[in-house]
Scaffold this motif. Structure first.
Motif, PDB file in Angstrom:
ATOM      1  N   TRP A 163       0.839  -1.191   0.000  1.00 41.31           N
ATOM      2  CA  TRP A 163       0.000   0.000   0.000  1.00 41.31           C
ATOM      3  C   TRP A 163       0.882   1.252   0.000  1.00 41.31           C
ATOM      4  CZ3 TRP A 163      -0.252   3.988   3.567  1.00 41.31           C
ATOM      5  CH2 TRP A 163      -1.292   4.915   3.351  1.00 41.31           C
ATOM      6  N   GLU A 301      -9.316  15.093   0.822  1.00 44.33           N
ATOM      7  CA  GLU A 301      -8.278  15.637   1.688  1.00 44.33           C
ATOM      8  C   GLU A 301      -8.618  17.031   2.214  1.00 44.33           C
ATOM      9  OE1 GLU A 301      -4.242  15.200   0.431  1.00 44.33           O
ATOM     10  OE2 GLU A 301      -4.524  13.143  -0.248  1.00 44.33           O
ATOM     11  N   ASP A 442     -14.587   2.015  -4.497  1.00 44.81           N
ATOM     12  CA  ASP A 442     -13.431   1.697  -3.657  1.00 44.81           C
ATOM     13  C   ASP A 442     -13.582   0.315  -3.025  1.00 44.81           C
ATOM     14  OD1 ASP A 442     -11.003   2.074  -2.390  1.00 44.81           O
ATOM     15  OD2 ASP A 442     -11.547   4.004  -1.508  1.00 44.81           O
ATOM     16  N   ASN A 444     -11.497  -1.146   0.413  1.00 46.29           N
ATOM     17  CA  ASN A 444     -10.430  -0.757   1.342  1.00 46.29           C
ATOM     18  C   ASN A 444      -9.926  -1.873   2.247  1.00 46.29           C
ATOM     19  OD1 ASN A 444      -9.558   2.025   1.011  1.00 46.29           O
ATOM     20  ND2 ASN A 444     -11.687   2.576   1.418  1.00 46.29           N
ATOM     21  N   CYS A 490     -10.845   1.633  -7.636  1.00 47.81           N
ATOM     22  CA  CYS A 490      -9.915   1.940  -6.555  1.00 47.81           C
ATOM     23  C   CYS A 490      -9.968   0.807  -5.551  1.00 47.81           C
ATOM     24  CB  CYS A 490     -10.307   3.261  -5.890  1.00 47.81           C
ATOM     25  SG  CYS A 490      -9.343   3.680  -4.413  1.00 47.81           S
ATOM     26  N   GLY A 492      -8.000   1.003  -2.123  1.00 49.89           N
ATOM     27  CA  GLY A 492      -6.969   1.593  -1.271  1.00 49.89           C
ATOM     28  C   GLY A 492      -5.786   2.051  -2.093  1.00 49.89           C
ATOM     29  N   GLY A 493      -6.063   2.642  -3.241  1.00 48.10           N
ATOM     30  CA  GLY A 493      -5.020   2.973  -4.209  1.00 48.10           C
ATOM     31  C   GLY A 493      -5.047   1.960  -5.335  1.00 48.10           C
ATOM     32  N   TRP A 509      -7.506   4.424  -9.714  1.00 48.57           N
ATOM     33  CA  TRP A 509      -6.823   5.242  -8.725  1.00 48.57           C
ATOM     34  C   TRP A 509      -5.495   4.551  -8.463  1.00 48.57           C
ATOM     35  CZ3 TRP A 509      -5.490   9.526  -7.313  1.00 48.57           C
ATOM     36  CH2 TRP A 509      -5.066   9.876  -6.027  1.00 48.57           C
ATOM     37  N   SER A 511      -2.638   5.117  -6.683  1.00 50.72           N
ATOM     38  CA  SER A 511      -2.069   4.905  -5.360  1.00 50.72           C
ATOM     39  C   SER A 511      -2.624   5.948  -4.416  1.00 50.72           C
ATOM     40  CB  SER A 511      -0.536   5.019  -5.406  1.00 50.72           C
ATOM     41  OG  SER A 511       0.017   4.879  -4.107  1.00 50.72           O
ATOM     42  N   ASP A 512      -2.804   5.565  -3.133  1.00 50.60           N
ATOM     43  CA  ASP A 512      -3.147   6.560  -2.123  1.00 50.60           C
ATOM     44  C   ASP A 512      -1.969   7.483  -1.822  1.00 50.60           C
ATOM     45  OD1 ASP A 512      -5.737   5.683  -1.840  1.00 50.60           O
ATOM     46  OD2 ASP A 512      -5.388   4.567   0.006  1.00 50.60           O
ATOM     47  N   THR A 514       0.167  10.171  -2.888  1.00 45.15           N
ATOM     48  CA  THR A 514       0.170  11.225  -3.900  1.00 45.15           C
ATOM     49  C   THR A 514       1.414  12.102  -3.825  1.00 45.15           C
ATOM     50  OG1 THR A 514      -1.136  12.648  -2.438  1.00 45.15           O
ATOM     51  CG2 THR A 514      -2.351  11.286  -4.029  1.00 45.15           C
TER      52      THR A 514
END
Length: 734
Positions: A163, A301, A442, A444, A490, A492-493, A509, A511-512, A514
């Motif tokens: 991750w 975010e 997503d 997760n 997605c 978790g990325g 997505w 990667s988480d 960034t």
């Protein structure tokens, strides 16, 4: 019979399907014909063991990685297959070969091969049908075995990670024996990806023989590289046999995932571009290719779970001023979702956060000239939710065992039709009642306790595959009902990135993580199989949570502009200067977006290997951590990526580096995707350097031919930490 890339096979003797050749197409059909004969050295060295098998059902003295294992009702656990017939079909630009085999105990086996005109990639998959009156258990099912020509050595290129560190490239030579890459987590995984490239150790970015492949499956998978003492290499792959079974009643069948593979003599870059064309073709076929790929803003975010209508409206107004085209509300809009401990599974709008529902926000976003998107995680449920309280048996679990939670959530049982219908109904209503253009889907956490309250004991291991098939079913139904809604995959990325998901998703997505500098290596590894149009990349705040280092906003934009550009920062806290800077880069991105999303990708400087990735230049500026401007031991000093249109009239090059040493400029950068005979001008579209005067002072901007640019290249004097530039080549119209 030549299928593609010159890849024939023979039924040999005793129904052994033998592979003869894989490489560049030969001039005559007769060139492929050869008789496979290997003397039997001893009772331990059975001659067919070293035949290059096209598929390997387990039987007799077949000790290699099996392709197919079954258990019949009488306890027999091998497959004695016999060749029956070959079927050939042509459909528009598609050609399919099906080889049909049977086992006298009541099994039909079909090996499918499919090619498309104008693309040198073969798709292979297998169907197994129970034609007996008894139960048959399939316990191992591979999609294909790929046999490489005998080479002096075999070097693999694969990816590893975890991750926040997905798609890390690695190269290693294969020793004798077996090497496996796999996922056992119920999704494609962050730890690796079902893709490979193979060469003899002599290929580089733009030249050399490379064999490549990728498996199209979003659950447990396995790819095995097996090299024997005769220096033969086979690659087999398909469903992971870990905790696997498919129980077939009379007339029931099971199919493996598609396994795509090809050959090129244009190096790793040529292999990647073939994979990108394949990805685009899959998206075109299933209607998931979105153009233009919109510039996105995601509010996660900025607000995390503290989502409400006034704050989202304010963010939308700022995003619109930046030039954003798609506004996405992330987690926190539904149920009693004020943290990650509650609410998952209750996909209804939170009335406290949105007293009048989502429509006022959606109308506001659309009035600002943007589309509206939303985040969901429909495979999961919190124990603190109305759904779980009503249906605690709807989650994966083993009887009388504790239920493992991760991120305070359990996994819904997608093998249960009632669960799938319920989730589809909620999402269908959400999309029907609201003008939603985009859904970020997503996942997760991985699967644990893969048991179902609705499956018989002998069928419990089917949960692994049924979960993925249930996911595909729901996404397919939603796509049919709402064909204009775009989905992003997605987990978790980058935990669920694969070719199969491109049937349902327009982007991944990535990667988480960034962090703009970390992303250079993540994005490079991603590019080995997947095109930039599918790689969602955000500009977020700095310091970012992963490394807490400060990276300039320009560098963050340049890093993200190499994919499907998005912004995920708290833009309400940006200064006027930062917003103006961002709007300028968004506007610039839109002028080159067609090249990034639909151009041919060329990796010119590798942040992983530190190599010059263009034509063979005799080692100038090349080497693992060596060369001009690349500090010894720091292979990731520079990254340069080129996107060129297929007509050769225009190209854009991104150059990014962490910093110079000893005052050196970058290594020589040699663009690849230009037409040799066209004349091109070079233009600096954007630059961030501590010394612009010296940057421009070393330029020779005289037009040159594409061949001259490719041979002579150019160098940039980018000084200061996290310096970067965007360069455009344009053909001179006479």
């Amino acid at each position: 019979m030549a299928v593609a890339n010159g890849s024939p096979m023979s039924t040999g003797s005793a129904s052994q399907l033998v592979h003869l050749y894989w490489g560049p197409t030969l001039p005559r059909d007769e060139d492929y014909i050869q008789h496979i004969t290997f003397p039997e050295r001893s009772s331990f060295d059975y001659a067919p063991l070293i035949w290059p098998h096209e598929y390997r059902p387990w039987h007799g003295r077949m000790y290699q990685e099996p392709s197919l294992r079954v258990t019949f009702s009488d306890g027999t656990r091998d497959v004695a297959w016999k060749f029956e017939r070959a079927e050939v079909a042509a459909m528009k630009d598609t050609h399919r070969l099906t080889l049909c085999f049977s086992d006298p105990k009541g099994l039909d086996i079909k090996l499918h091969y499919e090619t498309r005109d104008e693309q040198d990639v073969i798709a292979r998959w297998v169907e197994v049908t129970n034609v007996s009156q008894d139960i048959v258990q399939v316990t191992h099912l591979s999609s294909a075995v790929w046999s490489l020509p005998i080479l002096p050595a075999y070097r693999t290129t694969t990816v590893y990670g975890d991750w926040g560190r997905e798609f890390q490239l690695q190269r290693s030579f294969l020793s004798y024996g077996k090497q496996v890459i796999e996922s056992r987590k119920g999704h494609t995984s962050h730890q690796t990806n079902p893709l490979f490239m193979l060469d003899s150790g002599n290929a580089n970015e733009e030249s050399g023989d490379v064999w490549f492949g990728a498996l199209a499956w979003s659950g447990n998978w396995k790819i095995a590289f097996e090299r024997n003492t005769h220096n033969q290499l086979s690659v087999s792959g398909g469903l992971n046999d870990f905790d696997f079974v498919s129980v077939l009643g009379p007339r029931e069948k099971v199919a493996s995932p598609h396994f795509y593979a090809g050959y090129t003599n244009d190096g790793f870059g040529g292999a990647s571009r073939e994979m990108h064309r394949l990805a685009h073709r899959i998206q075109e076929e299933f209607g998931t290719k979105e153009r233009p790929t919109p510039v996105l803003y995601n509010s996660w975010e900025a607000t995390y779970f503290d989502v409400n209508e006034p704050d989202q409206m304010k963010l939308a107004e700022i995003a619109a001023d930046l030039g954003v085209e798609l506004f996405v509300v992330d987690d926190g809009w539904f149920g009693r979702r004020n943290s990650d401990t509650a609410g998952l599974g209750d996909w209804t709008v939170n009335p406290e956060k949105f007293p009048d529902g989502l429509d006022p926000l959606i109308r506001h976003v659309q009035g600002l000239g943007m589309k509206f998107g939303i985040w969901v995680e429909p495979e999961m449920v919190n124990p603190d939710s109305d759904l779980y309280r009503a249906h605690p048996d709807w989650v994966l679990h083993f009887p009388d065992r504790d239920r493992t939670l991760a991120r305070h959530q359990a996994v819904l049982d997608y093998s249960n039709q009632a669960v799938r219908d319920h989730i589809f109904g909620l999402l269908d209503e959400l999309l029907s009642r609201h003008s939603i253009a985009f859904v970020k889907w997503d996942m997760n956490r991985p699967l644990t306790e893969p048991g179902s309250a609705t499956l018989a004991p002998d069928m419990q291991p089917e949960v692994w595959t049924r979960h993925v098939e249930g996911l595909y079913e729901i996404l397919g139904r939603l796509h049919t009902r709402h064909p204009n809604v775009v989905f992003e995959s997605c987990s978790g990325g980058g935990g669920r990135v694969d070719l199969a998901m491109l049937q349902f998703a327009s982007q991944f997505w990535t990667s988480d993580n960034t962090d703009a500098y970390d992303r250079l290596r993540i994005q490079e590894g991603f590019s080995y199989a997947y095109p930039a149009s599918t790689m969602r990349a955000w500009v977020t705040d700095s310091p970012q949570f992963m490394n807490h280092r400060k990276v300039p906003l320009v560098f963050r934009f340049h890093s993200a502009m190499m994919g499907a550009l998005g912004i995920g920062a708290d833009i309400s806290q940006w200064t006027t200067e930062e917003r103006e800077e961002a709007a300028k880069r968004v506007e610039l991105y839109k002028t080159i977006r067609h090249l990034v999303t639909d151009g041919e990708l060329y990796r010119l400087l590798s942040p992983t290997f530190g190599t010059v990735s263009g034509a063979d230049t005799g080692g100038i500026g090349a080497g693992y951590g060596g060369g001009y401007g690349v500090a010894s031991g720091d292979a990731g000093a520079w990254s340069a990526v080129e996107y060129a249109d297929q007509k050769g009239t225009e190209a854009v090059v991104f150059v990014l580096g962490r910093g110079t040493q000893y005052g050196d400029p970058t290594p020589v950068i040699r663009p690849v995707g230009l037409d040799d005979n066209m004349v091109y001008t070079l233009e600096v579209l954007d630059v961030h350097t501590a010394d612009e005067q010296r940057f421009y002072g070393m330029w020779d901007l005289a037009p040159r031919s594409g061949l001259a640019w490719a041979r002579m290249g150019f160098r940039l004097l980018l000084r200061g930490d996290y310096a970067s530039a965007i360069i455009r080549f344009k053909a001179v119209v006479e």
